[in-house]
Motif scaffolding. Structure first.
Motif, PDB file in Angstrom:
ATOM      1  N   ASP A  35      -5.755   3.518  -8.909  1.00  0.00           N
ATOM      2  CA  ASP A  35      -6.841   4.478  -8.748  1.00  0.00           C
ATOM      3  C   ASP A  35      -6.716   5.117  -7.362  1.00  0.00           C
ATOM      4  O   ASP A  35      -6.653   4.412  -6.350  1.00  0.00           O
ATOM      5  CB  ASP A  35      -8.195   3.778  -8.879  1.00  0.00           C
ATOM      6  CG  ASP A  35      -9.352   4.749  -8.745  1.00  0.00           C
ATOM      7  OD1 ASP A  35      -9.718   5.349  -9.763  1.00  0.00           O
ATOM      8  OD2 ASP A  35      -9.859   4.915  -7.616  1.00  0.00           O
ATOM      9  N   PRO A  36      -6.690   6.463  -7.289  1.00  0.00           N
ATOM     10  CA  PRO A  36      -6.440   7.121  -5.990  1.00  0.00           C
ATOM     11  C   PRO A  36      -7.462   6.756  -4.918  1.00  0.00           C
ATOM     12  O   PRO A  36      -7.105   6.530  -3.765  1.00  0.00           O
ATOM     13  CB  PRO A  36      -6.500   8.612  -6.339  1.00  0.00           C
ATOM     14  CG  PRO A  36      -6.183   8.671  -7.799  1.00  0.00           C
ATOM     15  CD  PRO A  36      -6.750   7.429  -8.391  1.00  0.00           C
ATOM     16  N   MET A  37      -8.747   6.703  -5.279  1.00  0.00           N
ATOM     17  CA  MET A  37      -9.773   6.407  -4.278  1.00  0.00           C
ATOM     18  C   MET A  37      -9.622   4.993  -3.725  1.00  0.00           C
ATOM     19  O   MET A  37      -9.767   4.763  -2.518  1.00  0.00           O
ATOM     20  CB  MET A  37     -11.168   6.587  -4.896  1.00  0.00           C
ATOM     21  CG  MET A  37     -11.516   8.024  -5.230  1.00  0.00           C
ATOM     22  SD  MET A  37     -13.183   8.196  -5.925  1.00  0.00           S
ATOM     23  CE  MET A  37     -14.174   7.846  -4.481  1.00  0.00           C
ATOM     24  N   THR A  89       0.827  -1.204   0.000  1.00  0.00           N
ATOM     25  CA  THR A  89       0.000   0.000   0.000  1.00  0.00           C
ATOM     26  C   THR A  89       0.860   1.251   0.000  1.00  0.00           C
ATOM     27  O   THR A  89       0.598   2.201  -0.747  1.00  0.00           O
ATOM     28  CB  THR A  89      -0.925  -0.003   1.234  1.00  0.00           C
ATOM     29  OG1 THR A  89      -1.726  -1.181   1.221  1.00  0.00           O
ATOM     30  CG2 THR A  89      -1.814   1.220   1.238  1.00  0.00           C
ATOM     31  N   ILE A  90       1.895   1.263   0.827  1.00  0.00           N
ATOM     32  CA  ILE A  90       2.798   2.420   0.858  1.00  0.00           C
ATOM     33  C   ILE A  90       3.502   2.582  -0.481  1.00  0.00           C
ATOM     34  O   ILE A  90       3.636   3.697  -1.004  1.00  0.00           O
ATOM     35  CB  ILE A  90       3.825   2.251   2.002  1.00  0.00           C
ATOM     36  CG1 ILE A  90       3.114   2.319   3.357  1.00  0.00           C
ATOM     37  CG2 ILE A  90       4.913   3.316   1.914  1.00  0.00           C
ATOM     38  CD1 ILE A  90       4.015   2.070   4.542  1.00  0.00           C
ATOM     39  N   HIS A  91       3.927   1.468  -1.062  1.00  0.00           N
ATOM     40  CA  HIS A  91       4.626   1.532  -2.355  1.00  0.00           C
ATOM     41  C   HIS A  91       3.725   2.115  -3.444  1.00  0.00           C
ATOM     42  O   HIS A  91       4.202   2.805  -4.342  1.00  0.00           O
ATOM     43  CB  HIS A  91       5.091   0.139  -2.770  1.00  0.00           C
ATOM     44  CG  HIS A  91       5.902   0.122  -4.028  1.00  0.00           C
ATOM     45  ND1 HIS A  91       7.264   0.347  -4.049  1.00  0.00           N
ATOM     46  CD2 HIS A  91       5.536  -0.089  -5.317  1.00  0.00           C
ATOM     47  CE1 HIS A  91       7.698   0.283  -5.291  1.00  0.00           C
ATOM     48  NE2 HIS A  91       6.679   0.004  -6.084  1.00  0.00           N
ATOM     49  N   SER A  92       2.414   1.854  -3.352  1.00  0.00           N
ATOM     50  CA  SER A  92       1.499   2.351  -4.385  1.00  0.00           C
ATOM     51  C   SER A  92       1.418   3.868  -4.384  1.00  0.00           C
ATOM     52  O   SER A  92       1.067   4.474  -5.400  1.00  0.00           O
ATOM     53  CB  SER A  92       0.112   1.741  -4.184  1.00  0.00           C
ATOM     54  OG  SER A  92      -0.470   2.217  -2.983  1.00  0.00           O
ATOM     55  N   PHE A  93       1.723   4.522  -3.239  1.00  0.00           N
ATOM     56  CA  PHE A  93       1.688   5.979  -3.162  1.00  0.00           C
ATOM     57  C   PHE A  93       3.020   6.610  -3.591  1.00  0.00           C
ATOM     58  O   PHE A  93       3.095   7.824  -3.725  1.00  0.00           O
ATOM     59  CB  PHE A  93       1.369   6.429  -1.734  1.00  0.00           C
ATOM     60  CG  PHE A  93      -0.070   6.225  -1.353  1.00  0.00           C
ATOM     61  CD1 PHE A  93      -1.025   7.180  -1.658  1.00  0.00           C
ATOM     62  CD2 PHE A  93      -0.467   5.073  -0.695  1.00  0.00           C
ATOM     63  CE1 PHE A  93      -2.353   6.993  -1.301  1.00  0.00           C
ATOM     64  CE2 PHE A  93      -1.786   4.877  -0.330  1.00  0.00           C
ATOM     65  CZ  PHE A  93      -2.734   5.831  -0.640  1.00  0.00           C
TER      66      PHE A  93
END
Length: 424
Positions: free
Chosen positions: A293-295, A92-96
């Motif tokens: 997707d940001p949401m 999850t952190i990597h996705s940001f």
């Protein structure tokens, strides 16, 4: 509410909309009735402890049995939640982050993050002396679940049906493949694993009222896990202002009704987005068709925060059960309180870090014991303690609750054995 909400859309796909609604109402109604029986017993006997009710019904062995069941069930649940955080939080952190990041930073290591979250968040919340203090984190978790529902409803119109066979990610075109939950959000790598999904036809975009498949049997265990709150009901009852059976029943009915509503809306709209192609973990379905997707990325983070805030809530009954078993009759002591808290969290943390798949280890224990806490024990206790005649409506309901719990426990056990045989 915790991670169980993510599996309910898959349950709709394997039971149908009408079948799912009937099962959801059945399980939530049975859960409310079992709480009603527990509160009735508290009102009749003046006992406000699940373990003491076990002693009243089955003498000393009953108290030990209930205490061990709560302890093992809650330790297994906490370890499973921390295992989810260890596996999913780095992704999850990597996705940001930027796609060019190396991926070797400390905040992308699951074990480091897990230890940090446990020490900085879980431990301070678990050390609180009263469960009522956790109402603030529970309220925040409820807001996160509302956001999940909003996103699931919104994305219903963002993904077309029939589902696309190819998607564009950045400047590259990928063929859609089944999402693999262990890959987290590292989607471009996962898209090249496994056989391709056939393109959906228009006929697959028609919702089905009833569905019966080999996976339909998993619906009830998923719902049972989603409605298990009974170990926290009596501690909350003790901390109410002006505690009465009527007020606590209203608290329980309100909580179960809100949970049921959120489960129903998120599951139905998740199913109406992907139909038969919905994954057993709802968020991985979005990763397949709308990667980055940001949401959805924010939802993934908020769900993990909800899981994180759920651990102290589960820890409270586990610590109470351990204290009851080892230090019965002693007045409150901060030394015992801190030692039991640290001991339980240490065991849970070590299990989550070093056991390769904690969900497999505790699957058979957790699923059967949660059924006993939700259905079997309330039914047995009421039949043993209550002075109502056997032909009274509540006694008949207790018998039905007991039989239903034994059937569900047997079903859970058989499903886990079959899944183990298939995986081996």
């Amino acid at each position: 509410m915790g991670s169980g909400i993510l599996g309910l859309a898959f349950a709709v796909a394997n039971t149908g909309i009408v079948g799912f609604c009937l099962l959801l109402l059945l399980v939530s109604g049975v859960a409310a009735f079992s709480i009603h029986l527990l509160l009735n017993l508290c009102d009749q006997t003046g006992i406000n402890s699940y373990e003491d009710l076990g002693e009243k019904a089955l003498r000393k062995p009953g108290k030990i049995l209930v205490g061990l069941t709560i302890l093992i069930q809650n330790i297994g649940a906490m370890a499973s939640y921390l295992f989810i955080l260890k596996s999913e939080l780095p992704a999850t952190i990597h996705s940001f982050l930027s796609p060019d990041s190396a991926g070797n930073a400390w905040y992308e290591d699951g074990r480091t993050l897990l230890i940090l979250m446990t020490v900085c968040v879980v431990l301070p919340l678990s050390l609180l002396p009263k469960i009522g203090f956790l109402s603030y984190t529970s309220s925040l978790s409820f807001i996160f679940m509302l956001y999940l529902v909003v996103v699931v409803i919104t994305k219903k119109w963002a993904i077309p049906c029939p589902l696309p066979q190819n998607i564009t990610f950045g400047n590259n075109l990928f063929q859609v493949r089944p999402a693999i939950s262990s890959c987290g959000t590292f989607l471009p790598t996962c898209l090249h694993a496994g056989p391709p999904i056939s393109n959906s036809s228009v006929s697959e975009c028609i919702p089905k009222a009833f569905v019966i498949t080999s996976k339909s049997a998993y619906a009830i265990p998923t719902m049972v896990f989603s409605f298990l709150c009974h170990t926290a009901v009596l501690p909350i009852y003790c901390e109410l202002d002006r505690p009465t059976k009527k007020r606590m029943q209203r608290v329980a009915n309100t909580g179960l009704s809100l949970s049921c509503l959120i489960y129903l809306v998120s599951a139905l709209f998740g199913y109406l987005t992907f139909y038969s192609h919905v994954n057993s973990q709802l968020l991985s379905s979005y990763d397949t068709y709308i990667p980055q997707d940001p949401m959805v990325m924010i939802v993934r983070l908020t769900v993990q925060c909800t899981v994180l805030f759920t651990v102290p809530l589960i820890h409270f009954p586990a610590r109470k059960a351990l204290t009851t078993l080892l230090f019965e009759g002693r007045s409150f002591s901060w030394v015992i309180h801190i030692l039991t808290t640290v001991s339980i969290l240490s065991v849970v943390l070590l299990m989550a870090i070093f056991i390769p798949d904690i969900r497999t280890v505790f699957g058979i224990i957790g699923s059967t014991m949660s059924t006993f806490l939700l259905f079997v024990f309330p039914g047995i206790f009421y039949l043993r303690i209550s002075n109502q005649p056997l032909r009274s409506p509540e006694s008949i309901g207790a018998v039905i609750l007991l039989v239903f719990g034994l059937v569900v426990a047997t079903l859970n056990l058989c499903l886990i054995i079959v899944s183990w045989v298939k995986s081996s």
